[in-house]
Design an enzyme around this catalytic site. Structure first.
Site, PDB file in Angstrom:
ATOM      1  N   ARG A  13    -101.667  61.264   0.979  1.00  0.00           N
ATOM      2  CA  ARG A  13    -101.481  59.890   0.482  1.00  0.00           C
ATOM      3  C   ARG A  13    -101.027  59.892  -0.992  1.00  0.00           C
ATOM      4  O   ARG A  13     -99.853  59.657  -1.272  1.00  0.00           O
ATOM      5  CB  ARG A  13    -102.783  59.097   0.656  1.00  0.00           C
ATOM      6  N   ASP A  14    -101.919  60.220  -1.901  1.00  0.00           N
ATOM      7  CA  ASP A  14    -101.547  60.127  -3.323  1.00  0.00           C
ATOM      8  C   ASP A  14    -100.485  61.171  -3.654  1.00  0.00           C
ATOM      9  O   ASP A  14     -99.652  60.970  -4.533  1.00  0.00           O
ATOM     10  CB  ASP A  14    -102.787  60.334  -4.206  1.00  0.00           C
ATOM     11  N   HIS A 205    -111.102  61.015 -10.382  1.00  0.00           N
ATOM     12  CA  HIS A 205    -109.748  61.094  -9.788  1.00  0.00           C
ATOM     13  C   HIS A 205    -108.791  61.260 -10.969  1.00  0.00           C
ATOM     14  O   HIS A 205    -108.315  60.281 -11.536  1.00  0.00           O
ATOM     15  CB  HIS A 205    -109.500  59.800  -9.012  1.00  0.00           C
ATOM     16  N   HIS A 207    -105.470  62.635 -12.754  1.00  0.00           N
ATOM     17  CA  HIS A 207    -104.111  63.182 -12.670  1.00  0.00           C
ATOM     18  C   HIS A 207    -103.938  64.192 -13.801  1.00  0.00           C
ATOM     19  O   HIS A 207    -104.605  64.107 -14.832  1.00  0.00           O
ATOM     20  CB  HIS A 207    -103.095  62.038 -12.721  1.00  0.00           C
ATOM     21  N   CYS A 238     -98.123  57.913  -9.113  1.00  0.00           N
ATOM     22  CA  CYS A 238     -98.168  56.571  -8.558  1.00  0.00           C
ATOM     23  C   CYS A 238     -96.837  55.902  -8.852  1.00  0.00           C
ATOM     24  O   CYS A 238     -96.381  55.898  -9.995  1.00  0.00           O
ATOM     25  CB  CYS A 238     -99.310  55.773  -9.184  1.00  0.00           C
ATOM     26  N   ASN A 247    -101.168  64.806  -9.141  1.00  0.00           N
ATOM     27  CA  ASN A 247    -102.621  64.901  -9.069  1.00  0.00           C
ATOM     28  C   ASN A 247    -102.996  66.319  -9.484  1.00  0.00           C
ATOM     29  O   ASN A 247    -102.180  67.235  -9.407  1.00  0.00           O
ATOM     30  CB  ASN A 247    -103.078  64.710  -7.617  1.00  0.00           C
TER      31      ASN A 247
HETATM   32  P1  HMG Z   1     -97.128  40.863  -2.471  1.00  0.00           P
HETATM   33  O1  HMG Z   1     -95.647  40.937  -2.461  1.00  0.00           O
HETATM   34  O2  HMG Z   1     -97.791  40.078  -3.531  1.00  0.00           O
HETATM   35  O3  HMG Z   1     -97.741  40.454  -1.050  1.00  0.00           O
HETATM   36  O4  HMG Z   1     -97.663  42.351  -2.536  1.00  0.00           O
HETATM   37  P2  HMG Z   1     -97.545  39.247  -0.095  1.00  0.00           P
HETATM   38  O5  HMG Z   1     -98.874  38.990   0.514  1.00  0.00           O
HETATM   39  O6  HMG Z   1     -96.834  38.133  -0.785  1.00  0.00           O
HETATM   40  O7  HMG Z   1     -96.592  39.858   1.035  1.00  0.00           O
HETATM   41  C1  HMG Z   1     -95.232  40.197   0.788  1.00  0.00           C
HETATM   42  C2  HMG Z   1     -94.657  40.906   2.011  1.00  0.00           C
HETATM   43  O8  HMG Z   1     -95.372  42.133   2.215  1.00  0.00           O
HETATM   44  C3  HMG Z   1     -94.827  40.117   3.298  1.00  0.00           C
HETATM   45  O9  HMG Z   1     -93.728  40.482   4.122  1.00  0.00           O
HETATM   46  C4  HMG Z   1     -96.068  40.679   3.902  1.00  0.00           C
HETATM   47  O10 HMG Z   1     -96.121  40.559   5.290  1.00  0.00           O
HETATM   48  C5  HMG Z   1     -95.975  42.143   3.506  1.00  0.00           C
HETATM   49  P3  HMG Z   1     -92.437  39.510   4.295  1.00  0.00           P
HETATM   50  O11 HMG Z   1     -93.022  38.264   4.901  1.00  0.00           O
HETATM   51  O12 HMG Z   1     -91.902  39.288   2.900  1.00  0.00           O
HETATM   52  O13 HMG Z   1     -91.545  40.305   5.184  1.00  0.00           O
HETATM   53  N1  HMG Z   1     -97.304  42.780   3.392  1.00  0.00           N
HETATM   54  C6  HMG Z   1     -97.662  43.862   4.089  1.00  0.00           C
HETATM   55  N2  HMG Z   1     -97.019  44.624   5.001  1.00  0.00           N
HETATM   56  C7  HMG Z   1     -97.706  45.631   5.535  1.00  0.00           C
HETATM   57  N3  HMG Z   1     -98.997  45.969   5.190  1.00  0.00           N
HETATM   58  C8  HMG Z   1     -99.653  45.229   4.280  1.00  0.00           C
HETATM   59  C9  HMG Z   1     -98.992  44.148   3.702  1.00  0.00           C
HETATM   60  N4  HMG Z   1     -99.363  43.216   2.793  1.00  0.00           N
HETATM   61  C10 HMG Z   1     -98.320  42.395   2.618  1.00  0.00           C
HETATM   62  N5  HMG Z   1    -100.908  45.560   3.946  1.00  0.00           N
HETATM   63  C11 HMG Z   1     -99.307  44.032  -1.975  1.00  0.00           C
HETATM   64  C12 HMG Z   1     -99.063  42.632  -2.567  1.00  0.00           C
HETATM   65  C13 HMG Z   1    -100.734  44.405  -2.314  1.00  0.00           C
HETATM   66  C14 HMG Z   1     -99.116  43.964  -0.475  1.00  0.00           C
HETATM   67  C15 HMG Z   1     -98.268  45.006  -2.599  1.00  0.00           C
HETATM   68  O14 HMG Z   1     -98.338  44.875  -3.986  1.00  0.00           O
HETATM   69  C16 HMG Z   1     -98.530  46.445  -2.228  1.00  0.00           C
HETATM   70  O15 HMG Z   1     -98.372  46.817  -1.079  1.00  0.00           O
HETATM   71  N6  HMG Z   1     -98.934  47.303  -3.220  1.00  0.00           N
HETATM   72  C17 HMG Z   1     -99.308  48.659  -2.946  1.00  0.00           C
HETATM   73  C18 HMG Z   1     -98.868  49.547  -4.080  1.00  0.00           C
HETATM   74  C19 HMG Z   1     -99.346  50.947  -3.815  1.00  0.00           C
HETATM   75  O16 HMG Z   1     -99.540  51.352  -2.682  1.00  0.00           O
HETATM   76  N7  HMG Z   1     -99.544  51.738  -4.897  1.00  0.00           N
HETATM   77  C20 HMG Z   1     -99.975  53.083  -4.800  1.00  0.00           C
HETATM   78  C21 HMG Z   1    -101.412  53.231  -4.379  1.00  0.00           C
HETATM   79  S1  HMG Z   1    -102.574  52.963  -5.702  1.00  0.00           S
HETATM   80  C22 HMG Z   1    -102.638  54.482  -6.531  1.00  0.00           C
HETATM   81  O17 HMG Z   1    -101.858  55.350  -6.273  1.00  0.00           O
HETATM   82  C23 HMG Z   1    -103.738  54.709  -7.532  1.00  0.00           C
HETATM   83  C24 HMG Z   1    -104.866  55.615  -7.011  1.00  0.00           C
HETATM   84  O18 HMG Z   1    -104.357  56.865  -6.591  1.00  0.00           O
HETATM   85  C25 HMG Z   1    -105.916  55.829  -8.092  1.00  0.00           C
HETATM   86  C26 HMG Z   1    -105.290  56.265  -9.437  1.00  0.00           C
HETATM   87  O19 HMG Z   1    -104.638  57.314  -9.499  1.00  0.00           O
HETATM   88  O20 HMG Z   1    -105.475  55.501 -10.372  1.00  0.00           O
HETATM   89  C27 HMG Z   1    -105.574  54.970  -5.804  1.00  0.00           C
HETATM   90 MG    MG Z   2    -103.951  58.530  -7.967  1.00  0.00          MG
END
Ligand code: HMG
Ligand code: MG
Length: 284
Positions: A13-14, A205, A207, A238, A247
């Site tokens: 994933r990450d 966690h 990086h 990310c 990571n």
């Molecule tokens: P948004 O655009 O505000 O959401 O995004 P929305 O509710 O307005 O939906 C927009 C569109 O996305 C819609 O589709 C929804 O259906 C679809 P459309 O009607 O336009 O075709 N949608 C989805 N589709 C599938 N699965 C879903 C989903 N939700 C909405 N769950 C949202 C808000 C949270 C969805 C967006 O910002 C997002 O997906 N962000 C994820 C970003 C991400 O994954 N980042 C990396 C992970 S975090 C990380 O790496 C940090 C970590 O490792 C810790 C660290 O290192 O600090 C964990």
């Molecule tokens: Mg991370």
């Protein structure tokens, strides 16, 4: 007697989420199947986020439903909202994770919500997970530094951690998302968080952007943390955190812990094989 330290494997994933090239689903499945033999208790397999935001994770359901599951291993996934939660349940995730931030700039860039909005959004996800007995982990990003807002206040991290614990997260993973933490800033942050959440419900966690992840793990061990997230081959970053490099590498953390007399239960030869697979995926 030697103490056990758990490494929670983040590679699929990450590690992979930041890769620009389209990695075949079959390769992701092979990586998880290899990791499943290494002795991990938990492997983060994918995320059920918007495929427009993170295209690389669009096939997480296929990955989760086609891996060969080993008994005793929990296969986990990120779920930002109810849509993600429902998809994760359909794909039979064993555990889910909600992910927020201690800094407003990153919260907006990563999940398009303020910190307050995101915490509100997590409530129904945590409640739904509990109603079907799925454990929920909470991530907090930017626990020492944010690429948009600069240094993060330890008090803010403690506030978000207290909220997540109260809402029902069984463990909170503290993310140094851009790898700028130092033992001093990590300890200042942990001192504040430990007032709200005990060490056995926290994970580090870190990086490795600045090459300090291992000394930050060392500092965290001193105050009682015994779970650390890492990714084989040091993959990752990310997509919404400019400058977030890999990571910390699982095999490096494992060697380092073993040299210091800790037990991890991991098989170094399998870790090396998995790290090689991860590196091959990156260069494809
Ligand atoms: P948004 O655009 O505000 O959401 O995004 P929305 O509710 O307005 O939906 C927009 C569109 O996305 C819609 O589709 C929804 O259906 C679809 P459309 O009607 O336009 O075709 N949608 C989805 N589709 C599938 N699965 C879903 C989903 N939700 C909405 N769950 C949202 C808000 C949270 C969805 C967006 O910002 C997002 O997906 N962000 C994820 C970003 C991400 O994954 N980042 C990396 C992970 S975090 C990380 O790496 C940090 C970590 O490792 C810790 C660290 O290192 O600090 C964990
Ligand atoms: Mg991370």
């Amino acid at each position: 007697m030697s103490e056990f330290v758990e490494i929670f494997e983040m590679g699929p994933r990450d590690g992979l989420q930041n890769e620009r090239n389209n990695i075949p689903t079959a390769d992701k499945i092979s990586l998880v199947n290899c990791l499943s033999k290494a002795g991990f208790k938990r492997i983060e397999v994918g995320s059920f986020v918007s495929p427009r935001w993170v295209p690389q994770m669009a096939d997480s359901a296929q990955v989760l439903t086609n891996i060969q599951r080993q008994p005793g291993v929990s296969y986990t996934a990120l779920t930002p909202n109810m849509q993600g939660f429902n998809r994760a349940v359909m794909a039979q995730a064993d555990e889910i994770a909600i992910f927020g931030s201690a800094s407003e700039g990153f919260s907006k860039a990563n999940i398009n919500a303020t910190i307050a909005e995101s915490l509100e959004r997590f409530g129904p996800v945590i409640d739904a997970a509990r109603s079907v007995n799925l454990p929920v982990r909470g991530y907090i990003s930017c626990v020492t530094d944010c690429p948009f807002d600069g240094p993060t206040s330890p008090k803010k991290v403690a506030q978000v951690a207290a909220y997540m614990k109260k809402a029902g997260c069984y463990e909170i993973s503290l993310g140094d998302t851009i790898g700028q933490g130092t033992p001093e800033s990590i300890l200042a942050m942990l001192t504040a968080v430990l007032n709200e959440v005990p060490a056995d419900e926290l994970a580090g966690h870190y990086h490795d952007t600045a090459g300090r992840a291992l000394i930050n793990i060392e500092a965290s061990l001193q105050v009682g943390l015994r779970v650390f997230d890492a990714a084989v081959g040091g993959l990752g970053g990310c997509p919404y955190a400019p400058g977030a490099a890999g990571n910390v590498a699982t095999e490096a953390v494992n060697d380092w812990l073993i040299q210091r007399g800790y037990l991890t239960g991991l098989k170094p030869t399998i870790l090396e094989t998995a790290a090689g697979m991860a590196r091959d995926m990156r260069s494809k």
